[in-house]
Each structure stands twice: as structure tokens, then as C-alpha cells.
Design a protein around this motif. Structure first.
Motif, PDB file in Angstrom:
ATOM      1  N   GLY A   1       0.806  -1.212   0.000  1.00  0.00           N
ATOM      2  CA  GLY A   1       0.000   0.000   0.000  1.00  0.00           C
ATOM      3  C   GLY A   1       0.839   1.261   0.000  1.00  0.00           C
ATOM      4  O   GLY A   1       2.064   1.238  -0.054  1.00  0.00           O
ATOM      5  N   VAL A   2       0.147   2.394   0.059  1.00  0.00           N
ATOM      6  CA  VAL A   2       0.768   3.710   0.089  1.00  0.00           C
ATOM      7  C   VAL A   2       0.452   4.359   1.426  1.00  0.00           C
ATOM      8  O   VAL A   2      -0.688   4.302   1.906  1.00  0.00           O
ATOM      9  CB  VAL A   2       0.246   4.593  -1.070  1.00  0.00           C
TER      10      VAL A   2
ATOM     11  N   ILE B   1      -5.331   8.474  -4.624  1.00  0.00           N
ATOM     12  CA  ILE B   1      -4.539   7.244  -4.751  1.00  0.00           C
ATOM     13  C   ILE B   1      -5.454   6.025  -4.697  1.00  0.00           C
ATOM     14  O   ILE B   1      -5.333   5.094  -5.497  1.00  0.00           O
ATOM     15  CB  ILE B   1      -3.460   7.178  -3.646  1.00  0.00           C
ATOM     16  N   ALA B   2      -6.394   6.007  -3.757  1.00  0.00           N
ATOM     17  CA  ALA B   2      -7.313   4.869  -3.617  1.00  0.00           C
ATOM     18  C   ALA B   2      -8.220   4.720  -4.831  1.00  0.00           C
ATOM     19  O   ALA B   2      -8.654   3.618  -5.149  1.00  0.00           O
ATOM     20  CB  ALA B   2      -8.153   5.041  -2.348  1.00  0.00           C
TER      21      ALA B   2
ATOM     22  N   ALA C   1      -2.982   3.749   3.561  1.00  0.00           N
ATOM     23  CA  ALA C   1      -3.085   3.944   5.009  1.00  0.00           C
ATOM     24  C   ALA C   1      -2.985   5.436   5.268  1.00  0.00           C
ATOM     25  O   ALA C   1      -1.966   6.063   4.962  1.00  0.00           O
ATOM     26  CB  ALA C   1      -1.971   3.202   5.740  1.00  0.00           C
ATOM     27  N   LEU C   2      -4.045   6.021   5.806  1.00  0.00           N
ATOM     28  CA  LEU C   2      -4.084   7.457   6.116  1.00  0.00           C
ATOM     29  C   LEU C   2      -3.908   7.606   7.622  1.00  0.00           C
ATOM     30  O   LEU C   2      -4.769   7.183   8.408  1.00  0.00           O
ATOM     31  CB  LEU C   2      -5.406   8.060   5.654  1.00  0.00           C
TER      32      LEU C   2
ATOM     33  N   ILE D   1       5.242  -1.879   6.002  1.00  0.00           N
ATOM     34  CA  ILE D   1       6.028  -1.617   4.801  1.00  0.00           C
ATOM     35  C   ILE D   1       5.100  -1.105   3.699  1.00  0.00           C
ATOM     36  O   ILE D   1       4.008  -1.644   3.497  1.00  0.00           O
ATOM     37  CB  ILE D   1       6.743  -2.894   4.327  1.00  0.00           C
ATOM     38  N   PHE D   2       5.562  -0.083   2.982  1.00  0.00           N
ATOM     39  CA  PHE D   2       4.756   0.543   1.944  1.00  0.00           C
ATOM     40  C   PHE D   2       5.575   0.706   0.666  1.00  0.00           C
ATOM     41  O   PHE D   2       6.807   0.664   0.693  1.00  0.00           O
ATOM     42  CB  PHE D   2       4.252   1.903   2.408  1.00  0.00           C
ATOM     43  N   THR D   3       4.883   0.925  -0.410  1.00  0.00           N
ATOM     44  CA  THR D   3       5.558   1.122  -1.697  1.00  0.00           C
ATOM     45  C   THR D   3       5.910   2.586  -1.959  1.00  0.00           C
ATOM     46  O   THR D   3       6.806   2.888  -2.739  1.00  0.00           O
ATOM     47  CB  THR D   3       4.669   0.626  -2.849  1.00  0.00           C
ATOM     48  N   ALA D   4       5.178   3.489  -1.337  1.00  0.00           N
ATOM     49  CA  ALA D   4       5.399   4.929  -1.525  1.00  0.00           C
ATOM     50  C   ALA D   4       4.736   5.663  -0.365  1.00  0.00           C
ATOM     51  O   ALA D   4       3.970   5.067   0.405  1.00  0.00           O
ATOM     52  CB  ALA D   4       4.822   5.401  -2.859  1.00  0.00           C
TER      53      ALA D   4
END
Length: 347
Positions: free
Chosen positions: A7-8, A24-25, A32-33, A106-109
Motif C-alpha cells: 500500500g501507500v 490514490i485509492a 493507510a491514512l 512496509i509501503f511502496t510509496a
């Protein structure tokens, strides 16, 4: 809570972060906000009417929050602070603190949208903020607008550039939005109480927004708000009112007047959380503590901070609500472009 390993991460639940998460969604990616407060909306949820169309701040926040609530791709984490942020092997590793319990994901961006803090009006002791009843800041006005507009006021004085363009206070920059929110507040006061005398003391009028000049001119000509170019030297409590000692620098004469209400147009200052996060990922801050962007010629997206990390809103520099929303969308576009070019169609 589910892990969002593909996720971002969006850090900050103000309007810039909310807009970034929504955009983004919309692409189908998990978001994740995260916000340290217990509700979304940042400062804007406590604002009254917003320049230029006078939309109520809480109404805008509720509309964005509803979109977020209805999108299953967005996980909202309130009362949560991002303690550590690092990059490793093309991923973003975030450490969260929630109710004292640490956790890593862990996130991609990521998007940093940590917003701003308000300048402390008490640093101008000559104005008596925090000591004299009737002296408030522009932010206080927003929080108390309904009560203020109902209170009988004969004379109100707005003082601009409190914490802006003042090197003696370590604040050399223009906070950009103060001219417009002062005009908006003076306009609202005159509409509610047409017989009130409303004065605005200013250094310069910076209305470089679309229809900004017309908005300020309308407050002067249609609502008869009186703009005086000059500085207020002192505010003194007297006979249950506030004595204003100032100078009209255009006329070259000193003046005094009594007021029931004094509103200080205080500046935006960098959020305390911005410095730590930006330094951890190798980003830079400017001399005033706001995020220093990558030169335009070196980045494909104007909201780029470092590889895979973008920013939006007033953590970059003071901006109005519309600009914050636009920057949220721009940061989202940067995230999606980065993921497309670096991680294919991963979701």
C-alpha cells in the motif's frame, strides 16, 4: 489491523492528506491514512467560511471524510504517530506509535502532509494576546466565529503580519494567506453587524489569488471596511475597551482609537513533526523550516521529496485550502506515476 505491505502511506489527515488518499485509492491501490489527532480534517475542520466561495470548513471536511469512509481501499489510523520513516530496497518502512504501542509496516510509496502550526501571538507582548480580554488571533476568530458575530461590537481592529515579514521575531517570510483570511473575517463581521466600525492595519495587501483583488476591494467598497497602511505600536486596556496606538504611514500621522475586539493575523509556521520525518528520508528543509522541493528540472512531479516520497500542503509552505487540495492531488499523481514506472501494476 491488516498489513498494507503493497500500500501507500499518507502521513497527515488534513485536507491535503485526505485528498491525496482519495486520489490514490481511486486507482485501486491500498492506502493507510495516518493522523496523530483523533479525527480527520486538521485545522480546516475548525474553520468557519473559507475564501473564496465561503464554504464552511467543517462541511468540506465532512464531505471528504465521507468519501474516505465509503472507500474500502483506505484504512484510517487515528491517534497514531509516525515515529520513524526509512527507505530500504525500494520500499518505505514506517514505525507507528499508537497508545504507546510501536508497530512497523512496509509501503511502496508515501506522502508527507504534516501541515502547519500556528504562530504564538504571545510573542508580540505589545498586543496583549493572552492577557487582555478582547485580543484574539485569526485562528481564534475561526474557532469562535459564531459567538463573535453575535456579540455586540462597536469597533473591531484587525492587525496583519503578526509573525510574518518580521525579522526581529525570526519570521522573515510572508505567510501568504493572512491578507485573504483577514479580509474574509472583516467581511463576515460587517455583514453580521453593519453598524460596526471595522479597521484593518496592513503593511501591504497581497491578494494574489484568483479573484483575490476583487474580494478585498469588495470588503472595502461594499462593506466599508477601512484599510489603514501602518503598524500598531501598542494595545492598551482602558475603560473596559482596548486603546489602539498606531501610525498611518500614508498620511504620516499618529492615531488612536478604541476597540472592543482586536484580531491578530498570525502566521503559519512549520509543523514540529515535519523536520524529523524529512531528515530521516534524506529530504531537506529551507531556512524557514518548510520542505525544500527538488528543483523543477530534476523532478517529474512538483511534489517530489525523495524517491517514492512526496509531500503536499502547508508542510511545504503556507497555502490556502484550495492549494492544499490541489497539492494533495498532485502528490497522488506523483505516487501513481512512480508506482507505474518503478513497480508495474503492483497494488
Amino acid at each position: 489491523m491488516k498489513m498494507l505491505n503493497e500500500g501507500v502511506l499518507v502521513i497527515g489527515g488534513g485536507v491535503a492528506g485526505m485528498q491525496a488518499a482519495i486520489d490514490i485509492a481511486a486507482s485501486g491501490r491500498e492506502v493507510a491514512l495516518v493522523d496523530k489527532d483523533k479525527s480527520l480534517g486538521g485545522h480546516v475542520k475548525e474553520y468557519g467560511a473559507l475564501f473564496p466561495d465561503l464554504t464552511v470548513g467543517s462541511t468540506l471536511v465532512k464531505q471528504k471524510a465521507q468519501i474516505i469512509k465509503e472507500n474500502s481501499k483506505i484504512t484510517v489510523m487515528l491517534g497514531t504517530e509516525v515515529d520513524k520513516l526509512q527507505q530500504a530496497d525500494g520500499t518505505i518502512i514506517a514505525s507507528f506509535l499508537s497508545s504507546g504501542n510501536p508497530k512497523e509496516q512496509i509501503f511502496t510509496a508515501a506522502v508527507i502532509a504534516t501541515g502547519f502550526d500556528n504562530f504564538n501571538g504571545k510573542k508580540y507582548g505589545e498586543y496583549g494576546y493572552g492577557r487582555y480580554p478582547g485580543v484574539i488571533t485569526g485562528i481564534d476568530f475561526e474557532h469562535q466565529e459564531e459567538a463573535i458575530l453575535k456579540r455586540p461590537i462597536k469597533t473591531a481592529v484587525f492587525i496583519k503580519c503578526v509573525g510574518s515579514r518580521d525579522r526581529s521575531k525570526g519570521m522573515p517570510y510572508c505567510s501568504k494567506i493572512c491578507c485573504m483570511y483577514t479580509a474574509k473575517q472583516a467581511l463576515e463581521l460587517k455583514k453580521a453587524q453593519p453598524k460596526a466600525q471595522v479597521y484593518v492595519f496592513y503593511m501591504d495587501i497581497r491578494s494574489n489569488f484568483k479573484n483575490g483583488e476583487e474580494f478585498v476591494r469588495g470588503a472595502m467598497e461594499n462593506q466599508h471596511v477601512k484599510y489603514i497602511r501602518g503598524r500598531v505600536g501598542k494595545v492598551i486596556p482602558t475603560n473596559g475597551r482596548l486603546l489602539i496606538r498606531a501610525e498611518d504611514t500614508l498620511m504620516g500621522v499618529p492615531l488612536e482609537l478604541e476597540a472592543d475586539l482586536v484580531v491578530l493575523a498570525t502566521a503559519m509556521v512549520p509543523s514540529q513533526s515535519t523536520n524529523s520525518l524529512v531528515s530521516q528520508v534524506g529530504g531537506k528543509l529551507d531556512t524557514n523550516g518548510f520542505i525544500l522541493p527538488i528543483p523543477m528540472a530534476e523532478s517529474e512531479n512538483p511534489m517530489s521529496l525523495t524517491k517514492g516520497i512526496f509531500y503536499a500542503g502547508a508542510c511545504g509552505f503556507p497555502c490556502d485550502v484550495k492549494d492544499a487540495l490541489n497539492q494533495g492531488s498532485a502528490a497522488a499523481a506523483g505516487v501513481l506515476g512512480y508506482l507505474q514506472s518503478n513497480r508495474g501494476a503492483a497494488k
